[in-house]
Write an enzyme that holds these catalytic residues in place. Structure first.
Site, PDB file in Angstrom:
ATOM      1  N   LYS A 115     -19.821  12.329   8.864  1.00 26.98           N
ATOM      2  CA  LYS A 115     -20.650  11.756   9.918  1.00 26.98           C
ATOM      3  C   LYS A 115     -20.239  12.276  11.298  1.00 26.98           C
ATOM      4  CE  LYS A 115     -22.662   8.211   7.284  1.00 26.98           C
ATOM      5  NZ  LYS A 115     -21.903   8.165   6.080  1.00 26.98           N
TER       6      LYS A 115
HETATM    7  C1  PLP Z   1     -22.541   8.239   4.777  1.00 28.97           C
HETATM    8  C2  PLP Z   1     -21.770   8.839   3.663  1.00 28.97           C
HETATM    9  C3  PLP Z   1     -22.408   9.403   2.542  1.00 28.97           C
HETATM   10  C4  PLP Z   1     -23.912   9.365   2.360  1.00 28.97           C
HETATM   11  O1  PLP Z   1     -24.563  10.221   3.241  1.00 28.97           O
HETATM   12  P1  PLP Z   1     -26.156  10.102   3.492  1.00 28.97           P
HETATM   13  O2  PLP Z   1     -26.445  11.088   4.544  1.00 28.97           O
HETATM   14  O3  PLP Z   1     -26.382   8.676   3.934  1.00 28.97           O
HETATM   15  O4  PLP Z   1     -26.817  10.378   2.210  1.00 28.97           O
HETATM   16  C5  PLP Z   1     -21.632  10.008   1.579  1.00 28.97           C
HETATM   17  N1  PLP Z   1     -20.269  10.035   1.679  1.00 28.97           N
HETATM   18  C6  PLP Z   1     -19.623   9.507   2.735  1.00 28.97           C
HETATM   19  C7  PLP Z   1     -18.147   9.558   2.780  1.00 28.97           C
HETATM   20  C8  PLP Z   1     -20.354   8.898   3.769  1.00 28.97           C
HETATM   21  O5  PLP Z   1     -19.701   8.350   4.814  1.00 28.97           O
END
Ligand code: PLP
Length: 465
Positions: A115
């Site tokens: 993120k």
């Molecule tokens: C948010 C997240 C996901 C999922 O990602 P999306 O873009 O919502 O599909 C997968 N793994 C981790 C560690 C995350 O923080």
């Protein structure tokens, strides 16, 4: 470049407006009106560029009307500087070279999840947009996992935004709580709500629906969730960067992506439409398998309830960014999609059009907790690599439905040190905390406990100084 809403009932807007709006006024998600295409010669010319150079090239056509090339480059450089290695923020490691397996490590940012890659850019670009407009924004978010900490780390240095993040009191992991609450930043406030994550989201929705609680000095109330346009755009960069690094032919590699809200995978799909060669995109989910049902049976329906799994950041009952792909499946007919989404919200299942060519690029697979634990233990033993539980989902899914004809890239979405409980459950010793986590040790945590009531939250926001 203009941005249109997936529900077709909101006016097209420029990049900056889409960035600040988050959701379009008709409830839809923003998409570029047309998708820039980078041909094979362009990609070949980009080989060898570092991440920041490439990021500026990939993003330029999307933002050029609002942000000039020099400013864009400055934002990208400043964002990259916050990663472990500014020259290589998204390293690619061989997992098992003889099997053609690679790990794309997207956990080298300040909060150790993927993120950070988009959020670091969003914080900077929003701050600059607000400065240009002479406005101030309140960034409001709810989190059960990694979004909150990534947003706090990204906005902590912003001069034109204040941040309020809600989390369910006592229901986020130790590491995640510390990452949010032990960060010292005068413009950031953490609220621990006496309720669960659904309560947090319900209260948040109420605030966005009736904005009169917002003090006048804020020109914008901004959501930081996975539907922001720039999140998706910024996440295309590391797919191009990886491709240019791998020596793969025109067919490209298989990308296996651990999915929750489908933001990361939609970015891979968008990159493919922009010209990224990719042999296959594998949608990897945990036992919350709404996306697997969609990609295997063409049916999208809300999960009955959210199951708690080792890969907790993927514990969802709705995959918000799927709407962007659905818009393509509905041939860009926003009115029809809007109707289908309203029915979906009322509990009806949504059926993908049968002739959907687009879906053929995807594979999907659901992976349960036992398989997650086994994959963590076995990959450590066989390949000497420690997977976090989310990445483990991607590895299992990629091996199961990625085929053998092409190299496979498993997208690692979090650092294993973020999820010690899952590693212990797999019988594996958690790694020592990386510097970003170790630095939080012994720091005071700052949060306020609040009852799960709309009135309490609105009063709190109304009284913000
Ligand atoms: C948010 C997240 C996901 C999922 O990602 P999306 O873009 O919502 O599909 C997968 N793994 C981790 C560690 C995350 O923080």
């Amino acid at each position: 470049m203009r941005y249109i809403s997936t529900r077709g009932a909101a006016p097209p807007v420029d990049f900056e407006t889409a960035l600040l709006n988050g959701l379009a006024p008709d409830g839809g998600l923003y998409l570029p009106e047309r998708i820039p295409h980078f041909d094979a010669a362009t990609l070949a010319a980009w080989r060898g560029r570092d991440y920041a150079e490439l990021a500026a090239e990939v993003l330029r056509p999307f933002v050029a009307d609002c942000v000039d090339a020099a400013e864009l480059r400055a934002h990208v450089d400043a964002a990259c500087a916050n990663f472990d290695d500014a020259a290589d923020p998204a390293p690619l490691r061989a997992l098992n070279e003889s099997r053609g397996e690679w790990i794309l490590e997207l956990f080298h940012g300040p909060t150790l999840s993927f993120k950070d890659y988009a959020m670091q850019l969003i914080g900077r670009m929003m701050d600059a947009a607000l400065q240009r407009r002479g406005q101030r924004a309140l960034v409001l978010g709810a989190t059960s996992g990694d979004t909150g900490s990534a947003a706090i780390a990204a906005f902590a240095d912003c001069r034109h935004a204040d941040v309020v993040i809600l989390h369910p009191h006592g229901r986020v992991s130790e590491v995640q709580r510390r990452q949010m609450c032990a960060l010292e930043a005068p413009n950031v406030r953490n609220l621990a709500l006496e309720g669960d994550f659904d309560d947090c989201q319900r209260l948040l929705k109420a605030c966005f629906a009736e904005r009169e609680c917002l003090p006048e000095r804020y020109g914008h109330l901004v959501a930081v969730n996975s539907i922001n346009l720039l999140r998706v755009l910024a996440q295309t960069i590391y797919y191009f960067h990886t491709h240019l690094r791998l020596d793969v032919g025109e067919a490209g590699a298989v990308y296996s992506v651990p999915c929750g809200n489908f933001g990361n995978m939609y970015a891979a799909h968008l990159a493919r439409r922009m010209g990224l060669p990719a042999a296959r995109l594998v949608v990897a989910v945990n036992s919350n398998d709404v996306l697997h049902e969609f990609f295997s049976a063409g049916r999208y329906r809300r999960g009955d309830s959210v199951r708690a799994t080792h890969a907790s950041s993927m514990d969802i009952s709705v995959a918000s960014n799927l709407e962007r792909l659905l818009f393509e499946l509905f041939d860009g007919d926003g009115a029809r999609l809007g109707e289908a989404m309203r029915d979906f919200a009322d509990g009806e299942a949504l059926q993908a059009p049968a002739s959907a060519e687009i879906l053929r690029a995807f594979g999907s697979c659901a992976v349960d907790d036992v398989e997650i634990r086994d994959a963590i233990a076995e990959t450590l033993k066989a390949d000497g690599y420690l997977l976090d539980p989310h990445t483990a989902v991607g590895v299992v899914a990629g091996r199961r439905c990625g085929g053998d004809a092409h190299p496979k890239v498993f997208v690692a979405t979090a650092h294993p040190a973020k999820f010690p409980e899952a590693l212990l459950a797999a019988g594996v010793e958690p790694p020592p905390p990386p510097p970003a986590l170790a630095a939080l040790d012994g720091r005071a945590e700052r949060f306020e406990v609040m009852p799960a009531s709309e009135e309490a939250l609105k009063a709190y926001i109304g009284a913000l100084q």
